[in-house]
Design a protein around this motif. Structure first.
Motif, PDB file in Angstrom:
ATOM      1  N   ASN A 314       3.964   7.717  -6.011  1.00  0.00           N
ATOM      2  CA  ASN A 314       3.345   6.893  -7.044  1.00  0.00           C
ATOM      3  C   ASN A 314       1.880   6.572  -6.712  1.00  0.00           C
ATOM      4  OD1 ASN A 314       3.215   5.264  -9.327  1.00  0.00           O
ATOM      5  ND2 ASN A 314       4.016   3.471  -8.277  1.00  0.00           N
ATOM      6  N   LYS A 315       1.177   6.008  -7.680  1.00  0.00           N
ATOM      7  CA  LYS A 315      -0.227   5.552  -7.561  1.00  0.00           C
ATOM      8  C   LYS A 315      -1.169   6.707  -7.225  1.00  0.00           C
ATOM      9  CE  LYS A 315       1.411   0.939  -6.181  1.00  0.00           C
ATOM     10  NZ  LYS A 315       1.189  -0.259  -5.371  1.00  0.00           N
ATOM     11  N   GLN A 316      -0.898   7.873  -7.818  1.00  0.00           N
ATOM     12  CA  GLN A 316      -1.754   9.042  -7.581  1.00  0.00           C
ATOM     13  C   GLN A 316      -3.176   8.814  -8.089  1.00  0.00           C
ATOM     14  OE1 GLN A 316      -1.179  12.001  -5.994  1.00  0.00           O
ATOM     15  NE2 GLN A 316       0.860  11.326  -5.373  1.00  0.00           N
ATOM     16  N   ASP A 317      -3.316   7.905  -9.065  1.00  0.00           N
ATOM     17  CA  ASP A 317      -4.658   7.608  -9.590  1.00  0.00           C
ATOM     18  C   ASP A 317      -5.547   6.960  -8.538  1.00  0.00           C
ATOM     19  OD1 ASP A 317      -2.725   5.525  -9.855  1.00  0.00           O
ATOM     20  OD2 ASP A 317      -4.138   4.362 -11.062  1.00  0.00           O
ATOM     21  N   LYS A 318      -4.929   6.429  -7.475  1.00  0.00           N
ATOM     22  CA  LYS A 318      -5.699   5.771  -6.411  1.00  0.00           C
ATOM     23  C   LYS A 318      -5.822   6.630  -5.155  1.00  0.00           C
ATOM     24  CE  LYS A 318      -4.294   1.169  -7.957  1.00  0.00           C
ATOM     25  NZ  LYS A 318      -3.547  -0.060  -7.625  1.00  0.00           N
ATOM     26  N   VAL A 319      -5.237   7.838  -5.209  1.00  0.00           N
ATOM     27  CA  VAL A 319      -5.279   8.736  -4.034  1.00  0.00           C
ATOM     28  C   VAL A 319      -6.611   9.471  -4.009  1.00  0.00           C
ATOM     29  CG1 VAL A 319      -4.267  10.776  -2.937  1.00  0.00           C
ATOM     30  CG2 VAL A 319      -2.775   9.046  -3.961  1.00  0.00           C
ATOM     31  N   SER A 320      -7.284   9.421  -2.854  1.00  0.00           N
ATOM     32  CA  SER A 320      -8.534  10.177  -2.714  1.00  0.00           C
ATOM     33  C   SER A 320      -8.295  11.329  -1.749  1.00  0.00           C
ATOM     34  CB  SER A 320      -9.655   9.269  -2.203  1.00  0.00           C
ATOM     35  OG  SER A 320      -9.282   8.641  -1.009  1.00  0.00           O
ATOM     36  N   GLY A 321      -8.699  12.511  -2.142  1.00  0.00           N
ATOM     37  CA  GLY A 321      -8.519  13.681  -1.287  1.00  0.00           C
ATOM     38  C   GLY A 321      -7.164  14.336  -1.491  1.00  0.00           C
ATOM     39  N   PRO A 322      -6.893  15.419  -0.744  1.00  0.00           N
ATOM     40  CA  PRO A 322      -5.630  16.145  -0.897  1.00  0.00           C
ATOM     41  C   PRO A 322      -4.443  15.304  -0.440  1.00  0.00           C
ATOM     42  CG  PRO A 322      -6.866  16.989   0.981  1.00  0.00           C
ATOM     43  CD  PRO A 322      -7.751  16.013   0.293  1.00  0.00           C
ATOM     44  N   PHE A 323      -3.283  15.532  -1.060  1.00  0.00           N
ATOM     45  CA  PHE A 323      -2.078  14.780  -0.711  1.00  0.00           C
ATOM     46  C   PHE A 323      -0.932  15.744  -0.454  1.00  0.00           C
ATOM     47  CE2 PHE A 323       1.938  12.743  -1.722  1.00  0.00           C
ATOM     48  CZ  PHE A 323       1.853  11.598  -0.956  1.00  0.00           C
ATOM     49  N   THR A 324      -0.305  15.628   0.720  1.00  0.00           N
ATOM     50  CA  THR A 324       0.813  16.506   1.081  1.00  0.00           C
ATOM     51  C   THR A 324       2.108  15.703   1.144  1.00  0.00           C
ATOM     52  OG1 THR A 324      -0.698  17.832   2.433  1.00  0.00           O
ATOM     53  CG2 THR A 324       1.672  18.186   2.758  1.00  0.00           C
ATOM     54  N   PRO A 325       3.062  15.983   0.244  1.00  0.00           N
ATOM     55  CA  PRO A 325       4.337  15.253   0.264  1.00  0.00           C
ATOM     56  C   PRO A 325       5.153  15.566   1.517  1.00  0.00           C
ATOM     57  CG  PRO A 325       3.993  16.390  -1.830  1.00  0.00           C
ATOM     58  CD  PRO A 325       2.978  16.918  -0.877  1.00  0.00           C
ATOM     59  N   MET A 326       5.881  14.563   2.006  1.00  0.00           N
ATOM     60  CA  MET A 326       6.760  14.734   3.169  1.00  0.00           C
ATOM     61  C   MET A 326       8.133  15.235   2.762  1.00  0.00           C
ATOM     62  SD  MET A 326       6.247  11.379   5.623  1.00  0.00           S
ATOM     63  CE  MET A 326       7.943  11.489   6.186  1.00  0.00           C
ATOM     64  N   GLU A 327       8.605  14.790   1.578  1.00  0.00           N
ATOM     65  CA  GLU A 327       9.986  15.023   1.168  1.00  0.00           C
ATOM     66  C   GLU A 327      10.077  15.950  -0.042  1.00  0.00           C
ATOM     67  OE1 GLU A 327      13.169  13.340   2.347  1.00  0.00           O
ATOM     68  OE2 GLU A 327      11.822  13.463   4.050  1.00  0.00           O
ATOM     69  N   LYS A 328      11.185  16.645  -0.147  1.00  0.00           N
ATOM     70  CA  LYS A 328      11.512  17.443  -1.334  1.00  0.00           C
ATOM     71  C   LYS A 328      12.940  17.107  -1.754  1.00  0.00           C
ATOM     72  CE  LYS A 328       8.603  21.454  -0.230  1.00  0.00           C
ATOM     73  NZ  LYS A 328       8.608  22.901   0.073  1.00  0.00           N
ATOM     74  N   PRO A 329      13.242  17.165  -3.062  1.00  0.00           N
ATOM     75  CA  PRO A 329      12.345  17.363  -4.198  1.00  0.00           C
ATOM     76  C   PRO A 329      11.481  16.131  -4.434  1.00  0.00           C
ATOM     77  CG  PRO A 329      14.563  16.861  -4.965  1.00  0.00           C
ATOM     78  CD  PRO A 329      14.653  16.973  -3.475  1.00  0.00           C
ATOM     79  N   PHE A 330      10.341  16.350  -5.090  1.00  0.00           N
ATOM     80  CA  PHE A 330       9.418  15.239  -5.307  1.00  0.00           C
ATOM     81  C   PHE A 330       8.720  15.391  -6.650  1.00  0.00           C
ATOM     82  CE2 PHE A 330       6.733  18.552  -3.543  1.00  0.00           C
ATOM     83  CZ  PHE A 330       5.573  18.455  -4.301  1.00  0.00           C
TER      84      PHE A 330
END
Length: 416
Positions: A314-330
């Motif tokens: 959540n809150k991707q609008d506040k994420v700066s730079g690349p984001f790598t998820p830890m868990e799947k499915p996501f």
């Protein structure tokens, strides 16, 4: 109302520095949530706490000077203190001292609204207080509702201990009744075969925002730690027609007081009874990976790690730079954006289609009630009326555990 001025005392282990800065920021947030204002933080590097005073003599002298200079009302320690440490620091600093656990308990006491929530918090507070009674007898009235008549020759401390033990026994009995009612309610839900989704996540990750949007509920939604304490459950319908129960649960946090984990076990059973877990993560938080690990660890303690799960970053609008998820499915999303909520719901149905059994049947035109049952209890992907057969062709996916499953997928078709 003026906020209490707070001094934080903290021990930094030079061998384990990773989470220290974050734990201090979190303690500041907890203090703010409780209505205090942190005016200074005093840190000492120590591999292990001082046995008697938590910090060394020099640091405590520095703390005494800060208390006088800054008009400090309250000292908050960033660890759980032993009873003797708490007593010694309080005597030395001559100001009210609480540790991280007591601060969290106070916030929970403020946030609890239901009968069960209040009882659970009171039990946790009493169990925390019992070994730490010395020097705190005068504060019991706010927890226990007053001390009973003292017998001849008894000290106030002995009376307090007896009072608290009686109160603990009483609260446990009342909690057992409430827990039994909750258990019966959950069993009725199971008998009705309603699919249950539990929303979990670190505190302030956005769980209640999603819960409110998907159920149109109006539960408390604040940018504060532990805004939701009591579990809420609402019925809602997914786009496919599948009827589900969604539960919003208390936010998880690192270093929860052990008395609180035990007291809230029944509340967290909403998670263990769920058919599906929606794990919401604040992806914009600098310590989101640590938050995820805390939640996953607690799910493991609850023996809920094998329940099907979707992680919502959540809150991707506040994420700066690349984001790598830890868990799947996501799924990545910003739940404050109404257009993103359907994406989460679609992702939930996508996960279910992957793990549920597919079916393909024909339903007579006059069997409208059965068609309605299918829509409420399965994910229907095709519902098409065949004029030549006067029947509906229905395709979809069904929970392998659902009683309807054997009617939709006969044994012979599986063996072919």
């Amino acid at each position: 109302m003026d906020k209490e001025k707070v001094l934080i005392l903290a021990r930094k282990n030079p061998l384990h520095k990773e989470d220290f800065d974050y734990s201090i920021e979190e303690l500041k947030d907890l203090t703010d949530t409780a209505g205090g204002e942190v005016v200074h933080t005093l840190v000492q590097q120590l591999e292990r706490p001082h046995r008697a005073h938590y910090l060394g003599d020099g640091k405590l002298t520095e703390a005494e000077e800060l208390i006088d200079d800054l008009g400090i009302n309250l000292v908050v320690v960033n660890d759980e203190l032993t009873p003797s440490q708490l007593r010694n620091i309080t005597n030395r600093l001559e100001v009210r001292v609480i540790d991280r656990s007591q601060l969290i308990l106070d916030i929970f006491a403020y946030r609890a609204k239901t009968k069960e929530g209040k009882l659970q918090v009171e039990l946790a507070q009493l169990q925390y207080l019992l070994p730490r009674l010395s020097g705190q007898g005068t504060e019991l009235s706010r927890l226990g509702g007053g001390i009973g008549t003292r017998g001849p020759g008894e000290t106030k401390l002995e009376t307090d201990r007896r009072h608290i033990r009686r109160r603990i026994t009483d609260v446990k009995k009342r909690l057992e009744q409430v827990v039994e009612h909750r258990k019966q309610y959950r069993e009725r839900r199971k008998e009705n075969n309603v699919f249950q989704i539990a929303i979990v996540g670190y505190t302030n990750a956005g769980k209640t925002t999603f819960f409110n949007k998907i159920t149109s509920a109006e539960s408390l939604q604040e940018n504060q730690l532990f805004a939701t304490l009591d579990p809420l459950t609402r019925q809602t319908k997914l786009p496919s027609g599948l009827q589900v129960l969604i539960s919003d649960t208390v936010g998880f946090i690192q270093h929860l007081p052990t008395t609180l984990i035990a007291a809230f076990r029944s509340t967290l059973e909403e998670v263990t009874e769920a058919d599906f877990i929606l794990h919401i993560v604040d992806a914009s938080h600098p310590n989101h990976e640590s938050h995820e690990k805390t939640v996953l660890s607690l799910l493991g303690e609850l023996e809920a790690e094998n329940i099907p799960k979707l992680t919502v970053y959540n809150k991707q609008d506040k994420v700066s730079g690349p984001f790598t998820p830890m868990e799947k499915p996501f799924v990545k999303t910003s739940l404050t954006d109404d257009t993103d909520v359907p994406n989460v719901i679609s992702a939930i149905e996508g996960v279910l289609r992957d793990i549920w059994d597919p079916y393909h049947i024909y339903v007579k035109a006059e069997e409208g009630k059965f068609l309605n049952t299918l829509e409420m209890n399965t994910i229907v992907t095709v519902r098409e009326f065949k004029e030549d057969r006067k029947e509906y062709v229905v395709r979809g996916y069904i929970n392998p555990e659902h009683p309807l499953r054997d009617k939709l997928i006969p044994k012979e078709s599986e063996d072919e």
